[in-house]
Design a protein around this motif. Structure first.
Motif: not given
Length: 437
Positions: A192-200, A202-206, A209-217, A231-235
């Motif tokens: 929430g402090e703008g160190q990463m792009l918003k999509e990144f 938003d994906a991590v928020r919520g 610990i131990g969880e994994s997630k794939t999301f487009p950025l 370009k759009t990447a899958d993370f």
């Protein structure tokens, strides 16, 4: 020495210099004799080298030096007698057809222009003002608290929230292919402090610990990494650790830890207010000074000496090369940077410098010793040991010259504002601090 002065075009002038050959030859002989007393040559003892040998070996270079010196002296004398303010170095060429026993040169050069400044009473200038309110002090207190925050590990079942520090592994792919800078392990950032792009974020928020997630950025078109911009990447991201932030309480202990003389909350807020007011004053001074300079340039009429522009372009180019070198660019000091990149800025600087010089000269707006001392005292006031800062400024002529230039600009700004049509405009603290001073 016979001198003629000719106006060529605008600021360009030509002086014809005629020098007697016997005075040049006499000086050449004097220098060769002086050289013969100390020169060392194989086969001769020091001081015993024949003049004919010295003249054969060094005659040409000595003659060249004497001609340069004599012509330089003659030009300086002629320019002084004609009361010419020379801009830059003259271009000197030997002239054919000189009278017998004479040698003639043409010196082509530029002079500084006459500066005409229209009535400043017609100039319109917007002057900003701003106050330090309680909200600005509150915001600064929050920043100070954040700088001293601590972190504690969250429980396994707690989700990442704003202000948490998270540690993650991630890997991004574009069209199934990894890309440079798209992978990291044990990477930390604050949510929430703008160190990463918003999509990144938003994906991590919520996540827990131990969880994994794939999301487009989707990388922005103006992203600094040109290979992935637009370009759009899958993370794939995996959360390894979540730490909750703890901010210190606003109390006397915080004030003491910050080194405030009056180690109380009231003392802390008063100290912050003093510092912010000092910053606001300098920011307003810079912003209003810029408005004055724009108004001055609009009211000034003058021709620009090309020699001064060329010199300013070279200064800007060297500054740019030094900046590239500091960034680690290889062979930055040899970088070919075209003149056109710097020309508009160089022309503005030269124009403004000439206008300011004329205004200072004609209205006696020079910096006084008292003004220099007061300005340096104000700059030093925010430091822990102001007296050391004051000594630092007064201990170096270059640093003192820089302060003098600022004070002179302030004098000019005050002079112009007293004459112009001033439109006062109050802005908020946030608006001012968001602007370029």
């Amino acid at each position: 020495m016979a001198v003629t002065v000719e106006t060529l075009e605008k600021l360009e002038r030509k002086i014809t210099l005629s020098l007697p050959l016997n005075s040049i030859q006499s000086e050449v002989e004097t220098r060769l004799k002086r050289l013969a007393r100390t020169v060392k040559m194989d086969g001769f003892r020091p001081g015993k080298v024949p003049m004919s040998v010295v003249a054969q070996r060094y005659g040409y270079s000595v003659h060249y030096e004497v001609m340069n010196d004599k012509v330089g002296e003659a030009f300086a004398q002629a320019a002084n007698e004609a009361q010419l303010r020379v801009a830059g170095q003259p271009r000197i060429t030997e002239k054919e057809g000189a009278a017998e026993g004479q040698v003639s040169f043409d010196a082509v050069f530029e002079v500084f222009p006459e500066v005409k400044i229209a009535d400043l009473a017609d100039a319109e200038i917007e002057r900003l003002s701003a106050d330090v309110d309680e909200a600005a002090i509150d915001k600064t207190v929050d920043i100070l608290r954040k700088q001293r925050r601590t972190f504690a590990l969250r429980a396994q079942d707690q989700a990442a929230a704003d202000s948490d520090r998270v540690t993650v592994d991630f890997e991004g792919k574009i069209d199934g292919e990894p890309f440079a800078g798209g992978k990291a392990e044990d990477f930390q950032f604050l949510v929430g402090e703008g160190q990463m792009l918003k999509e990144f974020e938003d994906a991590v928020r919520g996540m827990k610990i131990g969880e994994s997630k794939t999301f487009p950025l989707a990388f922005p078109e103006d992203y600094h990494g040109k290979d992935v911009a637009g370009k759009t990447a899958d993370f794939l991201v995996t959360v390894k650790k979540i730490e909750a932030a703890h901010l210190p309480e606003v109390n006397d202990a915080l004030a003491k830890s910050l080194g405030v003389a009056d180690a109380t909350v009231a003392g802390l807020r008063a100290d912050i207010k003093n510092n912010l007011e000092r910053e606001v004053k300098f920011r307003l001074m810079g912003r209003n000074k810029a408005a004055v300079m724009d108004a001055l340039l609009a009211k000034a009429e003058l021709d620009l000496p090309n020699a001064a522009i060329v010199a300013e372009i070279e200064r800007l180019r060297e500054s740019a090369r030094a900046d590239l070198k500091q960034r680690g660019i290889k062979d930055a000091d040899k970088a070919e940077i075209p003149d056109d990149i710097f020309r508009p800025q160089a022309e503005r600087r030269v124009r403004l410098g000439l206008v300011l010089a004329e205004l200072v000269r004609s209205n006696n707006l020079h910096a006084t010793p008292e003004q220099l001392k007061a300005h340096i005292d104000e700059l030093a006031a925010s430091y822990e040991k102001p007296e050391d800062v004051v000594r630092w400024y007064f201990g170096d002529r270059q640093r003192l010259a820089e302060i003098e230039a600022v004070v002179v600009e302030n004098n000019v700004a005050d002079f112009v504002l007293a004459k112009a049509k001033v439109n006062n405009k109050a802005v908020t603290f946030e608006e001012l601090m968001g602007q370029q001073a």
